[in-house]
Design an enzyme around this catalytic site. Structure first.
Site, PDB file in Angstrom:
ATOM      1  N   THR A   1      62.722 -53.710  47.571  1.00  0.00           N
ATOM      2  CA  THR A   1      61.584 -53.465  47.239  1.00  0.00           C
ATOM      3  C   THR A   1      60.348 -53.298  47.045  1.00  0.00           C
ATOM      4  OG1 THR A   1      61.497 -51.095  45.461  1.00  0.00           O
ATOM      5  CG2 THR A   1      62.819 -53.080  45.071  1.00  0.00           C
ATOM      6  N   SER A   2      59.274 -52.848  46.838  1.00  0.00           N
ATOM      7  CA  SER A   2      58.105 -53.330  46.606  1.00  0.00           C
ATOM      8  C   SER A   2      58.044 -53.191  45.629  1.00  0.00           C
ATOM      9  CB  SER A   2      56.766 -52.819  47.788  1.00  0.00           C
ATOM     10  OG  SER A   2      57.259 -51.410  47.319  1.00  0.00           O
TER      11      SER A   2
ATOM     12  N   ASN B   1      66.432 -44.869  48.950  1.00  0.00           N
ATOM     13  CA  ASN B   1      66.393 -44.671  50.123  1.00  0.00           C
ATOM     14  C   ASN B   1      66.963 -43.922  50.711  1.00  0.00           C
ATOM     15  OD1 ASN B   1      65.274 -47.503  50.930  1.00  0.00           O
ATOM     16  ND2 ASN B   1      67.113 -48.061  50.858  1.00  0.00           N
TER      17      ASN B   1
ATOM     18  N   HIS C   1      65.444 -40.806  45.598  1.00  0.00           N
ATOM     19  CA  HIS C   1      64.540 -39.251  46.207  1.00  0.00           C
ATOM     20  C   HIS C   1      64.702 -38.787  47.331  1.00  0.00           C
ATOM     21  CE1 HIS C   1      61.685 -43.267  45.247  1.00  0.00           C
ATOM     22  NE2 HIS C   1      61.497 -42.178  44.052  1.00  0.00           N
TER      23      HIS C   1
ATOM     24  N   ALA D   1      68.572 -59.342  52.775  1.00  0.00           N
ATOM     25  CA  ALA D   1      69.285 -58.420  52.078  1.00  0.00           C
ATOM     26  C   ALA D   1      70.577 -59.204  52.857  1.00  0.00           C
ATOM     27  CB  ALA D   1      68.991 -57.580  52.205  1.00  0.00           C
TER      28      ALA D   1
ATOM     29  N   ASN E   1      63.824 -60.344  47.167  1.00  0.00           N
ATOM     30  CA  ASN E   1      63.290 -59.383  48.315  1.00  0.00           C
ATOM     31  C   ASN E   1      62.912 -59.920  48.868  1.00  0.00           C
ATOM     32  OD1 ASN E   1      62.301 -56.612  48.322  1.00  0.00           O
ATOM     33  ND2 ASN E   1      59.963 -57.636  48.118  1.00  0.00           N
ATOM     34  N   LEU E   2      62.203 -59.792  50.411  1.00  0.00           N
ATOM     35  CA  LEU E   2      61.798 -60.890  51.343  1.00  0.00           C
ATOM     36  C   LEU E   2      60.104 -61.821  50.337  1.00  0.00           C
ATOM     37  CD1 LEU E   2      62.593 -61.168  53.545  1.00  0.00           C
ATOM     38  CD2 LEU E   2      61.186 -59.785  54.958  1.00  0.00           C
TER      39      LEU E   2
ATOM     40  N   TYR F   1      59.130 -36.354  58.906  1.00  0.00           N
ATOM     41  CA  TYR F   1      60.924 -36.655  58.814  1.00  0.00           C
ATOM     42  C   TYR F   1      62.129 -36.383  60.152  1.00  0.00           C
ATOM     43  CZ  TYR F   1      59.456 -36.387  54.016  1.00  0.00           C
ATOM     44  OH  TYR F   1      58.445 -37.693  53.025  1.00  0.00           O
TER      45      TYR F   1
HETATM   46  C1  BV8 Z   1      56.971 -38.877  38.973  1.00  0.00           C
HETATM   47  C2  BV8 Z   1      59.782 -40.039  49.360  1.00  0.00           C
HETATM   48  C3  BV8 Z   1      56.086 -37.504  37.480  1.00  0.00           C
HETATM   49  C4  BV8 Z   1      60.808 -39.594  49.961  1.00  0.00           C
HETATM   50  C5  BV8 Z   1      58.477 -41.290  48.154  1.00  0.00           C
HETATM   51  C6  BV8 Z   1      53.922 -43.446  36.249  1.00  0.00           C
HETATM   52  C7  BV8 Z   1      55.035 -42.115  36.149  1.00  0.00           C
HETATM   53  C8  BV8 Z   1      56.011 -41.327  36.988  1.00  0.00           C
HETATM   54  C9  BV8 Z   1      54.752 -41.487  37.613  1.00  0.00           C
HETATM   55  C10 BV8 Z   1      53.900 -42.474  38.218  1.00  0.00           C
HETATM   56  C11 BV8 Z   1      53.772 -43.086  37.570  1.00  0.00           C
HETATM   57  N1  BV8 Z   1      52.014 -43.802  38.464  1.00  0.00           N
HETATM   58  C12 BV8 Z   1      52.167 -43.019  39.147  1.00  0.00           C
HETATM   59  C13 BV8 Z   1      52.631 -42.453  39.446  1.00  0.00           C
HETATM   60  C14 BV8 Z   1      52.594 -41.397  40.645  1.00  0.00           C
HETATM   61  C15 BV8 Z   1      53.601 -41.822  41.468  1.00  0.00           C
HETATM   62  C16 BV8 Z   1      54.083 -43.289  41.970  1.00  0.00           C
HETATM   63  O1  BV8 Z   1      54.307 -43.877  41.692  1.00  0.00           O
HETATM   64  N2  BV8 Z   1      52.415 -43.188  42.104  1.00  0.00           N
HETATM   65  C17 BV8 Z   1      52.454 -45.057  43.106  1.00  0.00           C
HETATM   66  C18 BV8 Z   1      52.217 -45.003  44.324  1.00  0.00           C
HETATM   67  C19 BV8 Z   1      51.886 -45.675  42.210  1.00  0.00           C
HETATM   68  N3  BV8 Z   1      55.310 -41.695  41.636  1.00  0.00           N
HETATM   69  C20 BV8 Z   1      55.888 -39.731  41.912  1.00  0.00           C
HETATM   70  O2  BV8 Z   1      54.936 -39.134  42.149  1.00  0.00           O
HETATM   71  C21 BV8 Z   1      56.967 -39.967  41.677  1.00  0.00           C
HETATM   72  N4  BV8 Z   1      56.938 -38.440  40.899  1.00  0.00           N
HETATM   73  O3  BV8 Z   1      57.361 -39.242  38.663  1.00  0.00           O
HETATM   74  O4  BV8 Z   1      56.643 -37.511  38.721  1.00  0.00           O
HETATM   75  C22 BV8 Z   1      54.597 -37.596  37.944  1.00  0.00           C
HETATM   76  C23 BV8 Z   1      54.086 -36.303  38.209  1.00  0.00           C
HETATM   77  C24 BV8 Z   1      52.892 -36.166  39.156  1.00  0.00           C
HETATM   78  C25 BV8 Z   1      52.078 -37.436  38.129  1.00  0.00           C
HETATM   79  C26 BV8 Z   1      53.117 -38.457  37.133  1.00  0.00           C
HETATM   80  C27 BV8 Z   1      53.981 -37.727  37.365  1.00  0.00           C
HETATM   81  C28 BV8 Z   1      57.583 -39.443  42.589  1.00  0.00           C
HETATM   82  C29 BV8 Z   1      57.957 -40.954  43.557  1.00  0.00           C
HETATM   83  C30 BV8 Z   1      59.136 -40.561  45.211  1.00  0.00           C
HETATM   84  C31 BV8 Z   1      58.441 -39.969  46.216  1.00  0.00           C
HETATM   85  N5  BV8 Z   1      58.963 -39.981  46.838  1.00  0.00           N
HETATM   86  N6  BV8 Z   1      59.640 -40.675  49.248  1.00  0.00           N
HETATM   87  C32 BV8 Z   1      60.728 -40.662  51.505  1.00  0.00           C
HETATM   88  O5  BV8 Z   1      59.745 -40.136  52.197  1.00  0.00           O
HETATM   89  O6  BV8 Z   1      60.858 -41.454  51.884  1.00  0.00           O
HETATM   90  S1  BV8 Z   1      58.482 -42.840  47.653  1.00  0.00           S
HETATM   91  C33 BV8 Z   1      58.825 -43.770  48.605  1.00  0.00           C
HETATM   92  O7  BV8 Z   1      58.178 -45.423  48.508  1.00  0.00           O
HETATM   93  C34 BV8 Z   1      60.002 -44.547  49.137  1.00  0.00           C
HETATM   94  O8  BV8 Z   1      61.168 -43.012  48.457  1.00  0.00           O
HETATM   95  C35 BV8 Z   1      60.187 -45.583  48.942  1.00  0.00           C
HETATM   96  O9  BV8 Z   1      61.752 -45.787  48.776  1.00  0.00           O
HETATM   97  C36 BV8 Z   1      59.630 -46.104  48.282  1.00  0.00           C
HETATM   98  C37 BV8 Z   1      59.228 -46.475  47.403  1.00  0.00           C
HETATM   99  O10 BV8 Z   1      58.954 -48.201  48.582  1.00  0.00           O
HETATM  100  P1  BV8 Z   1      60.149 -48.925  48.772  1.00  0.00           P
HETATM  101  O11 BV8 Z   1      61.309 -48.884  48.963  1.00  0.00           O
HETATM  102  O12 BV8 Z   1      60.017 -50.157  47.467  1.00  0.00           O
HETATM  103  O13 BV8 Z   1      59.166 -49.617  50.250  1.00  0.00           O
HETATM  104  P2  BV8 Z   1      58.419 -50.526  50.322  1.00  0.00           P
HETATM  105  O14 BV8 Z   1      58.184 -50.248  51.810  1.00  0.00           O
HETATM  106  O15 BV8 Z   1      56.995 -49.942  49.223  1.00  0.00           O
HETATM  107  O16 BV8 Z   1      58.844 -52.227  50.590  1.00  0.00           O
HETATM  108  C38 BV8 Z   1      60.387 -52.483  51.014  1.00  0.00           C
HETATM  109  C39 BV8 Z   1      60.146 -54.372  50.521  1.00  0.00           C
HETATM  110  O17 BV8 Z   1      61.097 -54.756  50.995  1.00  0.00           O
HETATM  111  C40 BV8 Z   1      58.866 -54.887  50.679  1.00  0.00           C
HETATM  112  O18 BV8 Z   1      58.523 -55.774  48.996  1.00  0.00           O
HETATM  113  C41 BV8 Z   1      59.958 -55.981  51.646  1.00  0.00           C
HETATM  114  O19 BV8 Z   1      58.854 -57.642  51.970  1.00  0.00           O
HETATM  115  C42 BV8 Z   1      61.047 -56.061  51.453  1.00  0.00           C
HETATM  116  N7  BV8 Z   1      62.114 -56.391  53.170  1.00  0.00           N
HETATM  117  C43 BV8 Z   1      60.975 -55.819  53.981  1.00  0.00           C
HETATM  118  N8  BV8 Z   1      62.762 -56.005  54.541  1.00  0.00           N
HETATM  119  C44 BV8 Z   1      63.275 -56.848  53.719  1.00  0.00           C
HETATM  120  C45 BV8 Z   1      62.800 -56.849  52.341  1.00  0.00           C
HETATM  121  N9  BV8 Z   1      63.544 -56.826  51.219  1.00  0.00           N
HETATM  122  C46 BV8 Z   1      64.924 -57.795  52.069  1.00  0.00           C
HETATM  123  N10 BV8 Z   1      65.712 -58.270  53.368  1.00  0.00           N
HETATM  124  C47 BV8 Z   1      64.883 -57.745  54.169  1.00  0.00           C
HETATM  125  N11 BV8 Z   1      64.834 -57.661  54.904  1.00  0.00           N
END
Ligand code: BV8
Ligand code: ZN
Length: 253
Positions: free
Chosen positions: A198-199, A107, A124, A241, A223-224, A68
């Site tokens: 967002t993905s 973010n 988040h 974006a 999204n990209l 971080y």
């Molecule tokens: C929770 C920390 C209760 C901060 C992050 C169902 C319901 C609830 C929970 C779950 C569920 N299923 C699974 C879960 C558990 C888990 C989860 O979702 N796991 C996933 C991986 C399956 N969720 C949790 O644990 C959440 N807690 O619900 O509590 C609970 C507890 C236990 C068990 C069950 C429930 C907490 C989630 C928060 C986690 N913390 N980060 C930090 O370090 O930043 S998540 C992390 O991913 C970031 O916050 C980030 O924001 C987030 C999402 O990612 P994106 O922002 O989408 O980024 P990514 O790189 O993936 O995508 C970027 C996109 O942009 C791409 O598509 C790309 O093509 C595009 N792009 C790129 N460049 C451009 C562009 N688009 C436009 N223009 C451009 N130039």
């Protein structure tokens, strides 16, 4: 079936509409910040379990603070881009008429707030915020502004001497209940739900589009590339974006 829209100018958002925008790391990519799941993303260089879970922090707090701290260093040098600024413009246009606007961001980089967005839910958490890691300590319930870099000496709580932690929501941790309630309430009554950069991978936030659509909103992904939850959107505008958003906002009226 999700329709693909090549020209953002073909969409018109009425200036008295209620709009909820959800952003992810992609909107900050053109400000120079890494996304998570793109080819050179953060999860390529770090195991999620090691740096973005409570277990990882308990196991190796130095590693987590280095992760971080390096993101704090990067975020300090970055500026909001035309995508962030377009959302500020959209918020002002809607608020100047009878419209409403809410920005829910995944973010933690603070770029939306620095660009001038006002109605923001940082669902988040915040990169430049620190709180006590001891849930029995009152300083674990309020975060303080902190942009310091902790590469060696880890910060300790003055009240209980436990380690301080970044004020972010890690995997396996609950989101703030009040923020969730406010977000879901707005999602379920908006006219437009726009997801940008967002993905669509992380829940419960990736499920908001279903709530919006079920409540009758027009749902659009800008999204990209296609997101994991693309099927849930009425429309998909492929592109960057900084290119798509200024055009999309220009049509508001
Ligand atoms: C929770 C920390 C209760 C901060 C992050 C169902 C319901 C609830 C929970 C779950 C569920 N299923 C699974 C879960 C558990 C888990 C989860 O979702 N796991 C996933 C991986 C399956 N969720 C949790 O644990 C959440 N807690 O619900 O509590 C609970 C507890 C236990 C068990 C069950 C429930 C907490 C989630 C928060 C986690 N913390 N980060 C930090 O370090 O930043 S998540 C992390 O991913 C970031 O916050 C980030 O924001 C987030 C999402 O990612 P994106 O922002 O989408 O980024 P990514 O790189 O993936 O995508 C970027 C996109 O942009 C791409 O598509 C790309 O093509 C595009 N792009 C790129 N460049 C451009 C562009 N688009 C436009 N223009 C451009 N130039
Ligand atoms: Zn404490």
């Amino acid at each position: 079936m999700t329709e693909i829209i090549q020209d953002p100018l073909s969409l018109t958002i009425d200036d008295d509409a209620s709009v909820v925008v959800l952003t992810g790391a992609g909107i900050s990519a053109e400000s120079g910040l890494s996304t998570f799941r793109d080819s050179d993303g953060l999860w390529e260089k770090h195991r999620v379990e090691d740096v973005a879970t409570p277990e990882g922090f308990r196991h190796d707090p130095e590693l987590v603070w280095r992760f971080y701290s390096s993101r704090r260093k990067n975020a300090r040098t970055c500026q909001p881009n035309d995508g962030h600024k377009a959302l500020v413009d959209l918020e002002r246009r809607l608020k100047s008429k009878n419209g409403s606007f809410l920005l829910v961001t995944q973010n933690i980089d603070g770029l939306h707030q620095r660009a001038g967005s006002e109605n923001v839910i940082p669902i988040h958490g915040g990169l430049m915020e620190t709180r006590c890691s001891n849930i029995r300590c009152e300083d674990s319930r309020t975060a303080v502004y902190d942009d310091k870099v902790y590469d060696d000496e880890l910060p300790k709580c003055e009240k209980c001497s436990h380690l301080l932690r970044p004020n972010v929501v890690w995997f396996g941790e609950m989101l703030d209940v009040a923020q969730q309630r406010e977000a879901i309430w707005a999602v379920r009554k908006c006219d437009w739900f726009l997801a940008i950069g967002t993905s669509g991978t992380v829940y419960p936030v990736a499920g908001y589009v279903q709530d919006a659509r079920a409540a009758g909103a027009r749902t659009v992904l800008a999204n990209l590339k296609a997101a994991d939850n693309l099927h849930a959107f009425h429309s998909f505008i492929p592109g960057r974006a900084t290119d798509v958003l200024p055009k999309l906002v220009a049509t508001t009226g």
